[in-house]
Motif scaffolding. Structure first.
Motif, PDB file in Angstrom:
ATOM      1  N   CYS A   1      46.388  48.429  43.758  1.00  0.00           N
ATOM      2  CA  CYS A   1      46.488  49.477  44.774  1.00  0.00           C
ATOM      3  C   CYS A   1      46.681  50.860  44.159  1.00  0.00           C
ATOM      4  CB  CYS A   1      47.674  49.202  45.701  1.00  0.00           C
ATOM      5  SG  CYS A   1      47.617  47.636  46.559  1.00  0.00           S
ATOM      6  N   VAL A   2      46.131  51.099  42.984  1.00  0.00           N
ATOM      7  CA  VAL A   2      46.299  52.412  42.360  1.00  0.00           C
ATOM      8  C   VAL A   2      45.293  53.398  42.936  1.00  0.00           C
ATOM      9  CG1 VAL A   2      47.166  51.311  40.274  1.00  0.00           C
ATOM     10  CG2 VAL A   2      44.744  51.954  40.405  1.00  0.00           C
ATOM     11  N   ARG A   3      45.386  54.656  42.499  1.00  0.00           N
ATOM     12  CA  ARG A   3      44.521  55.708  43.041  1.00  0.00           C
ATOM     13  C   ARG A   3      43.044  55.436  42.741  1.00  0.00           C
ATOM     14  NH1 ARG A   3      46.802  58.017  38.383  1.00  0.00           N
ATOM     15  NH2 ARG A   3      45.270  58.834  36.884  1.00  0.00           N
ATOM     16  N   GLU A   4      42.143  56.153  43.456  1.00  0.00           N
ATOM     17  CA  GLU A   4      40.706  55.943  43.334  1.00  0.00           C
ATOM     18  C   GLU A   4      40.175  56.542  42.035  1.00  0.00           C
ATOM     19  OE1 GLU A   4      38.353  54.343  46.225  1.00  0.00           O
ATOM     20  OE2 GLU A   4      40.195  53.455  45.454  1.00  0.00           O
ATOM     21  N   ASP A   5      40.438  55.863  40.957  1.00  0.00           N
ATOM     22  CA  ASP A   5      40.018  56.293  39.625  1.00  0.00           C
ATOM     23  C   ASP A   5      39.372  55.092  38.945  1.00  0.00           C
ATOM     24  OD1 ASP A   5      39.985  56.760  36.786  1.00  0.00           O
ATOM     25  OD2 ASP A   5      41.522  58.319  37.032  1.00  0.00           O
ATOM     26  N   LEU A   6      38.046  55.122  38.809  1.00  0.00           N
ATOM     27  CA  LEU A   6      37.316  53.971  38.291  1.00  0.00           C
ATOM     28  C   LEU A   6      37.803  53.543  36.918  1.00  0.00           C
ATOM     29  CD1 LEU A   6      35.008  51.918  38.473  1.00  0.00           C
ATOM     30  CD2 LEU A   6      33.446  53.695  37.627  1.00  0.00           C
ATOM     31  N   GLU A   7      37.979  54.498  36.010  1.00  0.00           N
ATOM     32  CA  GLU A   7      38.401  54.144  34.659  1.00  0.00           C
ATOM     33  C   GLU A   7      39.818  53.592  34.633  1.00  0.00           C
ATOM     34  OE1 GLU A   7      36.356  53.842  32.178  1.00  0.00           O
ATOM     35  OE2 GLU A   7      34.835  54.491  33.621  1.00  0.00           O
ATOM     36  N   LEU A   8      40.694  54.128  35.460  1.00  0.00           N
ATOM     37  CA  LEU A   8      42.059  53.602  35.538  1.00  0.00           C
ATOM     38  C   LEU A   8      42.040  52.156  36.005  1.00  0.00           C
ATOM     39  CD1 LEU A   8      45.144  53.822  35.527  1.00  0.00           C
ATOM     40  CD2 LEU A   8      45.000  54.829  37.826  1.00  0.00           C
ATOM     41  N   LYS A   9      41.259  51.879  37.018  1.00  0.00           N
ATOM     42  CA  LYS A   9      41.183  50.515  37.533  1.00  0.00           C
ATOM     43  C   LYS A   9      40.599  49.574  36.475  1.00  0.00           C
ATOM     44  CE  LYS A   9      40.602  52.021  42.366  1.00  0.00           C
ATOM     45  NZ  LYS A   9      41.765  51.408  43.023  1.00  0.00           N
ATOM     46  N   ARG A  10      39.569  50.040  35.778  1.00  0.00           N
ATOM     47  CA  ARG A  10      38.962  49.204  34.743  1.00  0.00           C
ATOM     48  C   ARG A  10      39.958  48.902  33.625  1.00  0.00           C
ATOM     49  NH1 ARG A  10      32.909  51.939  34.226  1.00  0.00           N
ATOM     50  NH2 ARG A  10      31.832  50.471  35.617  1.00  0.00           N
ATOM     51  N   THR A  11      40.745  49.878  33.271  1.00  0.00           N
ATOM     52  CA  THR A  11      41.760  49.679  32.237  1.00  0.00           C
ATOM     53  C   THR A  11      42.783  48.639  32.677  1.00  0.00           C
ATOM     54  OG1 THR A  11      41.515  51.951  31.427  1.00  0.00           O
ATOM     55  CG2 THR A  11      43.567  50.802  30.886  1.00  0.00           C
ATOM     56  N   ILE A  12      43.214  48.743  33.915  1.00  0.00           N
ATOM     57  CA  ILE A  12      44.185  47.782  34.451  1.00  0.00           C
ATOM     58  C   ILE A  12      43.599  46.376  34.472  1.00  0.00           C
ATOM     59  CG2 ILE A  12      45.351  47.066  36.581  1.00  0.00           C
ATOM     60  CD1 ILE A  12      45.826  50.046  37.149  1.00  0.00           C
ATOM     61  N   PHE A  13      42.329  46.249  34.902  1.00  0.00           N
ATOM     62  CA  PHE A  13      41.712  44.928  34.978  1.00  0.00           C
ATOM     63  C   PHE A  13      41.523  44.309  33.593  1.00  0.00           C
ATOM     64  CE2 PHE A  13      39.567  46.346  39.179  1.00  0.00           C
ATOM     65  CZ  PHE A  13      40.742  46.071  39.863  1.00  0.00           C
ATOM     66  N   ALA A  14      41.193  45.134  32.627  1.00  0.00           N
ATOM     67  CA  ALA A  14      41.014  44.620  31.271  1.00  0.00           C
ATOM     68  C   ALA A  14      42.319  44.031  30.750  1.00  0.00           C
ATOM     69  CB  ALA A  14      40.531  45.738  30.349  1.00  0.00           C
ATOM     70  N   GLU A  15      43.429  44.702  30.999  1.00  0.00           N
ATOM     71  CA  GLU A  15      44.734  44.189  30.570  1.00  0.00           C
ATOM     72  C   GLU A  15      45.133  42.967  31.387  1.00  0.00           C
ATOM     73  OE1 GLU A  15      49.422  45.598  30.197  1.00  0.00           O
ATOM     74  OE2 GLU A  15      47.844  47.100  30.591  1.00  0.00           O
ATOM     75  N   LEU A  16      44.898  43.043  32.683  1.00  0.00           N
ATOM     76  CA  LEU A  16      45.303  41.955  33.574  1.00  0.00           C
ATOM     77  C   LEU A  16      44.593  40.656  33.250  1.00  0.00           C
ATOM     78  CD1 LEU A  16      47.085  41.367  36.049  1.00  0.00           C
ATOM     79  CD2 LEU A  16      45.151  42.037  37.505  1.00  0.00           C
ATOM     80  N   GLU A  17      43.318  40.740  32.877  1.00  0.00           N
ATOM     81  CA  GLU A  17      42.563  39.539  32.542  1.00  0.00           C
ATOM     82  C   GLU A  17      43.153  38.796  31.348  1.00  0.00           C
ATOM     83  OE1 GLU A  17      38.113  39.033  33.757  1.00  0.00           O
ATOM     84  OE2 GLU A  17      38.282  40.737  32.388  1.00  0.00           O
ATOM     85  N   MET A  18      43.849  39.500  30.479  1.00  0.00           N
ATOM     86  CA  MET A  18      44.466  38.885  29.311  1.00  0.00           C
ATOM     87  C   MET A  18      45.786  38.212  29.666  1.00  0.00           C
ATOM     88  SD  MET A  18      42.361  39.461  26.821  1.00  0.00           S
ATOM     89  CE  MET A  18      41.088  39.212  28.089  1.00  0.00           C
ATOM     90  N   ILE A  19      46.273  38.460  30.876  1.00  0.00           N
ATOM     91  CA  ILE A  19      47.599  37.983  31.256  1.00  0.00           C
ATOM     92  C   ILE A  19      47.564  36.830  32.244  1.00  0.00           C
ATOM     93  CG2 ILE A  19      49.739  38.649  32.431  1.00  0.00           C
ATOM     94  CD1 ILE A  19      49.223  41.513  31.366  1.00  0.00           C
ATOM     95  N   VAL A  20      46.765  36.969  33.315  1.00  0.00           N
ATOM     96  CA  VAL A  20      46.780  35.947  34.367  1.00  0.00           C
ATOM     97  C   VAL A  20      45.779  34.836  34.077  1.00  0.00           C
ATOM     98  CG1 VAL A  20      47.508  37.613  36.105  1.00  0.00           C
ATOM     99  CG2 VAL A  20      45.061  37.192  35.767  1.00  0.00           C
ATOM    100  N   PRO A  21      46.037  33.619  34.586  1.00  0.00           N
ATOM    101  CA  PRO A  21      45.099  32.508  34.409  1.00  0.00           C
ATOM    102  C   PRO A  21      43.738  32.837  34.993  1.00  0.00           C
ATOM    103  CG  PRO A  21      47.207  31.724  35.254  1.00  0.00           C
ATOM    104  CD  PRO A  21      47.233  33.229  35.352  1.00  0.00           C
ATOM    105  N   ARG A  22      42.696  32.180  34.480  1.00  0.00           N
ATOM    106  CA  ARG A  22      41.332  32.444  34.938  1.00  0.00           C
ATOM    107  C   ARG A  22      41.142  32.138  36.416  1.00  0.00           C
ATOM    108  NH1 ARG A  22      36.176  32.289  31.389  1.00  0.00           N
ATOM    109  NH2 ARG A  22      34.510  32.557  32.932  1.00  0.00           N
TER     110      ARG A  22
END
Length: 342
Positions: A113-134
């Motif tokens: 639910c972060v602000r409408e910033d494509l690169e910010l969201k992509r950065t968060i998703f890249a980190e999140l994928e390393m943390i949560v199960p597939r």
């Protein structure tokens, strides 16, 4: 570290139970990244339906704000009889805050639910994928960005989906579910079921598109509203008045297609023939909007907007907005029952 905290009328069957939802999933452990206004509302909605909420925000001050928002909103939902007693009594232990995204590792669903910033969201998703199960579903509450863009370069793009919530999230039945080009059917179905379980009436798109459904229609209206004021046709208050007393009068009962069915399709076709070419089609942000932004106008949030506000009047408008939303929900339950209830 975690911290607990026209024609003949049609007979409709009204929904009789206020504290209702279509329970199609068991309560889940859900992560919420970004605890601004929307994040707080989503977290509260999740809590009111028995889920465990794990919140993360880089601004730790928002943890206290989220707790206060949930406390106030849940008390009001209890007063309105829109929450099950067990959930109103047990919400606080089900609200947790974590110091890093590592704390989201046990979540079955994570809502960004972060602000409408494509690169910010992509950065968060890249980190999140390393943390949560597939198998964990990752949803974005983006209000305009194509989900397919957010899926690019992801390890498991099939689990990414858009879940566009409305505010106040704990009251509204609104929820758009947007599958990207690579979103699996399983993910879309799971998101739909989860939305139903949270008391929503989800609108599921067939394909990804910027702005989705409601925002595309709303922004076309906002553009025309600004054009009418900038062209000297009417002032802000008169445009609002006309909108409230026409579109605002019927829009909850009927969407645009139902409204044309009710009031005569040929008439609309005839008007379109002469009117569409006269409507604004500008592609730049209206000048009056740009000027508002330059002035630092946030609306009622800082008492600067298209209308004049004092702190008390702004606060009253915010209270009226919440109460109006409750009353509109009651009308929606009476005349437009949620899918699966009629």
């Amino acid at each position: 570290m975690k911290t607990s905290m026209t024609g003949k009328q049609t007979t409709r069957t009204p929904v009789t139970s206020k504290a209702k939802s279509i329970r199609t999933t068991k309560p889940m452990r859900v992560g919420v990244i970004g605890l601004g206004l929307m994040g707080q509302g989503i977290a509260t909605c999740l809590l009111t339906h028995g889920n465990v909420v794990v919140g993360f925000d880089s601004d730790r001050k928002r943890y206290k704000d989220t707790l206060a928002h949930a406390r106030t909103a849940i008390a009001e939902l209890k007063k309105q009889k829109l929450i099950e007693p067990t959930h109103s009594a047990s919400w606080k232990p089900r609200l947790e805050f974590v110091d890093s995204m590592q704390g989201l590792s046990g979540c079955s669903l994570v809502v960004e639910c972060v602000r409408e910033d494509l690169e910010l969201k992509r950065t968060i998703f890249a980190e999140l994928e390393m943390i949560v199960p597939r198998k964990t579903i990752i949803a974005s509450n983006t209000s305009s960005l194509p989900i397919s863009l957010l899926q690019q370069n992801r390890i498991a793009p099939e689990r990414f989906i858009g879940m566009h919530w409305g505010e106040p999230a704990q009251i509204m039945r609104y929820l758009e579910i947007i599958p990207g080009d690579k979103t699996s059917r399983q993910t879309t179905k799971a998101a739909l079921n989860f939305g139903l379980a949270c008391g929503k009436e989800p609108a599921v798109l067939k394909q990804d598109i910027r702005g989705f459904l409601s925002n595309r229609m709303m922004y076309a209206m906002l553009r025309e509203a600004c054009y009418l004021v900038e062209s000297g046709i009417a002032d802000v208050e008169t445009v609002d008045q006309s909108f409230r007393n026409d579109i605002g009068w019927w829009a909850l009962l009927a969407g645009p297609f139902r409204w044309m069915d009710l009031t005569g399709i040929p008439a609309y076709a005839a008007v379109m023939d002469g009117l569409l070419g006269e409507l604004s089609n500008q592609t730049e942000t209206p000048k009056m909007m740009q000027q508002m932004v330059k002035r630092g106008a946030l609306g009622v949030a800082n008492q600067k907007g298209f209308y004049k506000y004092t702190k008390p009047s702004a606060a009253q408008w915010e209270r009226d907005w919440v109460q109006f939303t409750y009353e509109m929900r009651q009308l929606a339950e009476k005349y437009t029952p949620a899918k699966g209830t009629k």
